[in-house]
Design a protein around this motif. Structure first.
Motif, mmCIF file in Angstrom:
data_model
loop_
_atom_site.group_PDB
_atom_site.id
_atom_site.type_symbol
_atom_site.label_atom_id
_atom_site.label_comp_id
_atom_site.label_asym_id
_atom_site.label_seq_id
_atom_site.Cartn_x
_atom_site.Cartn_y
_atom_site.Cartn_z
ATOM 1 N N GLY A 121 -4.173 -5.804 -4.501
ATOM 2 C CA GLY A 121 -3.171 -4.842 -4.077
ATOM 3 C C GLY A 121 -2.024 -4.806 -5.066
ATOM 4 O O GLY A 121 -1.957 -5.610 -5.993
ATOM 5 N N ASP A 180 -4.356 -1.879 6.178
ATOM 6 C CA ASP A 180 -3.172 -1.046 5.978
ATOM 7 C C ASP A 180 -1.977 -1.806 6.550
ATOM 8 O O ASP A 180 -1.906 -2.066 7.746
ATOM 9 C CB ASP A 180 -3.351 0.297 6.677
ATOM 10 C CG ASP A 180 -2.243 1.279 6.339
ATOM 11 O OD1 ASP A 180 -1.183 0.846 5.825
ATOM 12 O OD2 ASP A 180 -2.433 2.479 6.591
ATOM 13 N N GLU A 237 -9.358 0.711 -3.889
ATOM 14 C CA GLU A 237 -10.252 1.291 -2.872
ATOM 15 C C GLU A 237 -11.716 1.109 -3.250
ATOM 16 O O GLU A 237 -12.554 0.822 -2.396
ATOM 17 C CB GLU A 237 -9.920 2.770 -2.668
ATOM 18 C CG GLU A 237 -8.558 2.954 -2.005
ATOM 19 C CD GLU A 237 -8.103 4.404 -1.953
ATOM 20 O OE1 GLU A 237 -8.676 5.275 -2.661
ATOM 21 O OE2 GLU A 237 -7.133 4.678 -1.209
ATOM 22 N N LYS A 281 -3.224 -2.765 1.535
ATOM 23 C CA LYS A 281 -2.794 -1.397 1.233
ATOM 24 C C LYS A 281 -1.365 -1.141 1.713
ATOM 25 O O LYS A 281 -1.034 -1.430 2.858
ATOM 26 C CB LYS A 281 -3.745 -0.423 1.938
ATOM 27 C CG LYS A 281 -3.444 1.031 1.717
ATOM 28 C CD LYS A 281 -4.460 1.884 2.439
ATOM 29 C CE LYS A 281 -4.129 3.355 2.268
ATOM 30 N NZ LYS A 281 -5.119 4.190 2.950
ATOM 31 N N VAL A 314 -4.542 2.523 -7.283
ATOM 32 C CA VAL A 314 -5.088 2.695 -5.930
ATOM 33 C C VAL A 314 -6.586 3.032 -5.910
ATOM 34 O O VAL A 314 -7.329 2.427 -5.140
ATOM 35 C CB VAL A 314 -4.252 3.706 -5.113
ATOM 36 C CG1 VAL A 314 -4.980 4.172 -3.860
ATOM 37 C CG2 VAL A 314 -2.911 3.069 -4.739
ATOM 38 N N THR A 336 -10.217 -3.188 3.963
ATOM 39 C CA THR A 336 -8.887 -2.661 3.663
ATOM 40 C C THR A 336 -7.999 -2.896 4.869
ATOM 41 O O THR A 336 -8.366 -2.565 5.990
ATOM 42 C CB THR A 336 -8.937 -1.151 3.338
ATOM 43 O OG1 THR A 336 -9.736 -0.964 2.159
ATOM 44 C CG2 THR A 336 -7.545 -0.580 3.101
#
Length: 174
Positions: free
Chosen positions: A13, A151, A143, A105, A139, A149
């Motif tokens: 990240g 958030d 991904e 993320k 990003v 992932t």
């Protein structure tokens, strides 16, 4: 290299996404080791990251970063590499082989708020590059490589760690 089971968790990240903080807390809750790869790089190279960058340039640093990440041999560890590790093909292939990759993320505005002064936080930008450019560049790679992932928007670090632990422990029971 010898084959090893997928026992590791690698956190990827943006700078300030909490890779080190989440990593330490998650490692404690899973009874894993924690590995900060920036520190490993400094130990192996015998100098600070900023000195490697000053001496070898950003491309040279990324070669060192890729090599050391690709050679990391650990088990039952939560690994926190630098945010640019995603540009190292060998490093990312290695992390896929030895564990799961978790993308922490964050929305751009939160990255910007957490980082504050880019230079003070040790974030290296190319000539003319903005933090927004760096975010937009990275990003898609985060991904692409992520197995999971998380958030982080609007969540405390404790909640992020708990959510991640539940996912990982749930997978290990299957």
């Amino acid at each position: 290299m010898k084959q090893q089971k997928k026992t590791n968790i690698t956190l990827i990240g943006m700078p300030s996404s909490g890779k080190s903080t989440v990593g330490v807390l998650l490692a404690k809750r899973l009874a894993y080791s924690f590995v900060d790869v920036d520190i490993v790089i400094q130990e192996k190279e015998g100098c600070l990251l900023k000195d490697i960058i000053a001496e070898k340039g950003m491309d040279g640093f990324m070669e060192v970063e890729n090599r050391i990440n690709a050679e990391l041999d650990v088990r039952r560890s939560v690994i926190a590499p630098g945010g640019s590790v995603i540009f190292g093909k060998e490093a990312m292939e290695h992390y896929k082989e030895i564990g799961q990759i978790v993308y922490l993320k964050l929305e751009y505005k939160e990255v910007e708020r957490r980082i504050g002064n880019v230079v003070d936080r040790g974030v290296v930008l190319k000539e003319g590059q903005t933090l927004r450019d760096l975010y937009n560049e990275r990003v898609p790679y985060y991904e692409k490589y992520a197995d999971i992932t998380i958030d982080e928007t609007g969540k405390s670090l404790g909640r992020v760690v708990d959510e991640l632990r539940r996912i990982i422990e749930g997978q290990s029971r299957h």
